[in-house]
Design an enzyme around this catalytic site. Structure first.
Site, mmCIF file in Angstrom:
data_model
loop_
_atom_site.group_PDB
_atom_site.id
_atom_site.type_symbol
_atom_site.label_atom_id
_atom_site.label_comp_id
_atom_site.label_asym_id
_atom_site.label_seq_id
_atom_site.Cartn_x
_atom_site.Cartn_y
_atom_site.Cartn_z
ATOM 1 N N CYS A 116 37.647 32.728 23.744
ATOM 2 C CA CYS A 116 39.083 32.482 23.560
ATOM 3 C C CYS A 116 39.371 31.192 22.807
ATOM 4 C CB CYS A 116 39.790 32.446 24.908
ATOM 5 S SG CYS A 116 39.513 33.922 25.870
ATOM 6 N N HIS A 256 46.295 28.555 25.056
ATOM 7 C CA HIS A 256 45.725 29.899 25.123
ATOM 8 C C HIS A 256 46.364 30.629 26.300
ATOM 9 C CE1 HIS A 256 43.235 33.277 25.514
ATOM 10 N NE2 HIS A 256 42.519 32.823 26.529
ATOM 11 N N ASN A 286 46.040 38.611 27.947
ATOM 12 C CA ASN A 286 45.102 37.679 27.308
ATOM 13 C C ASN A 286 44.495 38.350 26.075
ATOM 14 O OD1 ASN A 286 42.933 36.087 26.563
ATOM 15 N ND2 ASN A 286 42.092 35.861 28.620
HETATM 16 N N1 ACO Z 1 45.075 43.810 41.901
HETATM 17 C C1 ACO Z 1 45.108 43.548 43.211
HETATM 18 N N2 ACO Z 1 44.228 42.758 43.831
HETATM 19 C C2 ACO Z 1 43.267 42.200 43.096
HETATM 20 C C3 ACO Z 1 43.164 42.415 41.703
HETATM 21 C C4 ACO Z 1 44.121 43.274 41.110
HETATM 22 N N3 ACO Z 1 44.131 43.550 39.795
HETATM 23 N N4 ACO Z 1 42.121 41.731 41.222
HETATM 24 C C5 ACO Z 1 41.575 41.077 42.266
HETATM 25 N N5 ACO Z 1 42.256 41.373 43.379
HETATM 26 C C6 ACO Z 1 42.025 40.873 44.746
HETATM 27 C C7 ACO Z 1 40.599 40.445 44.966
HETATM 28 O O1 ACO Z 1 39.788 41.551 45.311
HETATM 29 C C8 ACO Z 1 40.745 39.457 46.107
HETATM 30 O O2 ACO Z 1 40.870 40.191 47.304
HETATM 31 P P1 ACO Z 1 40.155 39.674 48.674
HETATM 32 O O3 ACO Z 1 40.806 38.343 48.924
HETATM 33 O O4 ACO Z 1 40.498 40.734 49.631
HETATM 34 O O5 ACO Z 1 38.715 39.558 48.323
HETATM 35 C C9 ACO Z 1 42.096 38.810 45.859
HETATM 36 O O6 ACO Z 1 42.798 39.699 44.949
HETATM 37 C C10 ACO Z 1 42.010 37.435 45.224
HETATM 38 O O7 ACO Z 1 41.093 37.485 44.125
HETATM 39 P P2 ACO Z 1 40.761 36.211 43.268
HETATM 40 O O8 ACO Z 1 39.763 36.564 42.233
HETATM 41 O O9 ACO Z 1 40.501 35.044 44.177
HETATM 42 O O10 ACO Z 1 42.200 35.985 42.573
HETATM 43 P P3 ACO Z 1 42.668 34.793 41.705
HETATM 44 O O11 ACO Z 1 43.881 34.210 42.278
HETATM 45 O O12 ACO Z 1 41.538 33.869 41.329
HETATM 46 O O13 ACO Z 1 43.121 35.542 40.382
HETATM 47 C C11 ACO Z 1 42.295 35.959 38.163
HETATM 48 C C12 ACO Z 1 42.182 36.287 39.642
HETATM 49 C C13 ACO Z 1 43.695 36.348 37.711
HETATM 50 C C14 ACO Z 1 41.260 36.745 37.388
HETATM 51 C C15 ACO Z 1 42.096 34.446 37.964
HETATM 52 O O14 ACO Z 1 40.928 34.044 38.623
HETATM 53 C C16 ACO Z 1 42.002 34.051 36.531
HETATM 54 O O15 ACO Z 1 42.963 34.126 35.785
HETATM 55 N N6 ACO Z 1 40.846 33.515 36.092
HETATM 56 C C17 ACO Z 1 40.679 33.019 34.763
HETATM 57 C C18 ACO Z 1 40.364 34.136 33.845
HETATM 58 C C19 ACO Z 1 40.423 33.668 32.433
HETATM 59 O O16 ACO Z 1 41.293 32.893 32.107
HETATM 60 N N7 ACO Z 1 39.540 34.079 31.561
HETATM 61 C C20 ACO Z 1 39.675 33.552 30.223
HETATM 62 C C21 ACO Z 1 38.662 33.742 29.371
HETATM 63 S S1 ACO Z 1 38.579 35.386 28.764
HETATM 64 C C22 ACO Z 1 37.577 35.334 27.345
HETATM 65 O O17 ACO Z 1 37.087 34.306 26.922
HETATM 66 C C23 ACO Z 1 37.235 36.651 26.717
#
Ligand code: ACO
Length: 329
Positions: A116, A256, A286
């Site tokens: 990214c 980003h 994203n």
């Molecule tokens: N719908 C519902 N529930 C979900 C979903 C979904 N789509 N996805 C995950 N959950 C659940 C998980 O299973 C977890 O449940 P549990 O607590 O029962 O285990 C709960 O939601 C919390 O999951 P987390 O992963 O802790 O959620 P978080 O608040 O961290 O959000 C996210 C996840 C949105 C992916 C976040 O971590 C994030 O944005 N990370 C950064 C990603 C990013 O920016 N990547 C960029 C680079 S991409 C590139 O370079 C190609």
């Protein structure tokens, strides 16, 4: 006026596929909800490429617009840089494929793999070539069709990504405008937190790699999130230091678009009010290396765009990579 060359931004363009996938559509595919996606990420919908749309299709559309707005012919380009992790194919480069499509017969061509942060890397490379006087006219494209490597059975990643392309045309000038400074960093020790393991020389495509779903993007979202907040802060601070700009000088922060919570944390650290933070993640998700150049084209299409200057661009991504740039119109 000075002896040094600056890379002025003379044209921008962007392109996204027509088809829109909303959070409500995703509710029908995986166990998720519009409420979860909006509160955790800020995303409401994203654009999805059809079977025949590739990185070069979207990249060519964005490039054509940018050249048109710059009033420059493709034959005037010295270099085409394409930042992407979803190229049409491993080789030839997507830059070479786009060169052929736009008929930029005299240019060098190069792809950049920096996740990214790819567009910022591209801007930094282009700026160096222009500063040193090696090249005068450079096209930088950020393009991604991440939905082609999205695992639609993995709810933790499939809700995040969208497809698109953005492009800028840079031209050498003696006036102090355009790219005011860039900052790029990487840390390969964190590489496995975000990768597509299949299809390269480590895991060449085979029935086994397909069966093990190795041709899809894998991400440890939580760890990436924590790293991202740090990296965005570090990159913002670094570019302010290099350019001598203060947070209150910034006309617009163009981060980003990976997660609204990461964007808000970055803006808060800089003490910027909401009206100085560009956000379009709700409409595109994203789009990786395309997110910043798409935003730049949207900003420039507004009659008041000169007010949003200087702009602070900041990104992080696979690699790991992170970086920033300060630009003025
Ligand atoms: N719908 C519902 N529930 C979900 C979903 C979904 N789509 N996805 C995950 N959950 C659940 C998980 O299973 C977890 O449940 P549990 O607590 O029962 O285990 C709960 O939601 C919390 O999951 P987390 O992963 O802790 O959620 P978080 O608040 O961290 O959000 C996210 C996840 C949105 C992916 C976040 O971590 C994030 O944005 N990370 C950064 C990603 C990013 O920016 N990547 C960029 C680079 S991409 C590139 O370079 C190609």
């Amino acid at each position: 006026m000075s002896d040094m060359n600056y890379a002025e931004i003379v044209g921008t363009g962007h392109s996204v596929p027509e088809r829109i996938l909303t959070n409500f559509d995703l509710e029908k595919i995986v166990d998720t909800s519009d409420e979860w996606i909006v509160t955790r990420t800020g995303i409401r919908e994203r654009h999805i490429a059809d079977k025949d749309t590739t990185a070069s299709t979207l990249g060519t559309e964005a490039a054509t617009q940018a050249l048109e707005k710059a009033g420059m012919g493709a034959e005037d380009l010295d270099l085409i840089l394409v930042a992407t992790v979803t190229p049409d194919m491993p080789f030839p480069s997507t830059a070479a494929i786009i060169q052929k499509k736009i008929n930029a017969s005299k240019s060098a061509v190069m792809d950049i793999s920096a996740g990214c942060t790819g567009f910022i890397y591209g801007l930094s490379i282009a700026d160096s070539y222009i500063k040193t006087g090696i090249f005068k006219n450079i096209l930088v494209i950020g393009v991604e069709v991440l939905t082609k490597i999205t695992d639609w059975t993995d709810r933790s990643t499939c809700v995040l990504f969208g497809d698109g392309a953005g492009a800028v045309v840079l031209r050498a000038t003696k006036e102090r405008k355009g790219v005011l400074g860039t900052y790029i960093k990487g840390d390969g020790r964190l590489g496995e937190l975000l990768m597509m393991p299949g299809g390269g020389s480590r895991n060449p495509a085979s029935e086994e790699t397909v069966a093990h779903r190795l041709h899809y993007l894998k991400m440890s979202g939580n760890e990436v999130f924590r790293f991202a907040v740090q990296a965005m802060g570090d990159a913002s601070r670094a570019i302010l230091e290099t350019t001598g700009l203060k947070p209150e000088d910034i006309g617009m922060l163009v981060p980003h678009q990976a997660n609204l919570r990461i964007i808000n944390a970055t803006a808060k650290r800089l003490g910027l009010p909401p009206e100085k933070v560009y956000i379009n993640i709700d409409r595109y998700g994203n789009t990786s290396s395309a997110s910043i150049p798409i935003a730049l084209d949207e900003i420039r299409s507004n009659g008041n765009y000169k007010k949003a200057s200087p702009l602070l661009l900041v990104a992080f991504g696979a690699g790991f990579t992170w970086g920033s740039a300060a630009i003025s119109w």
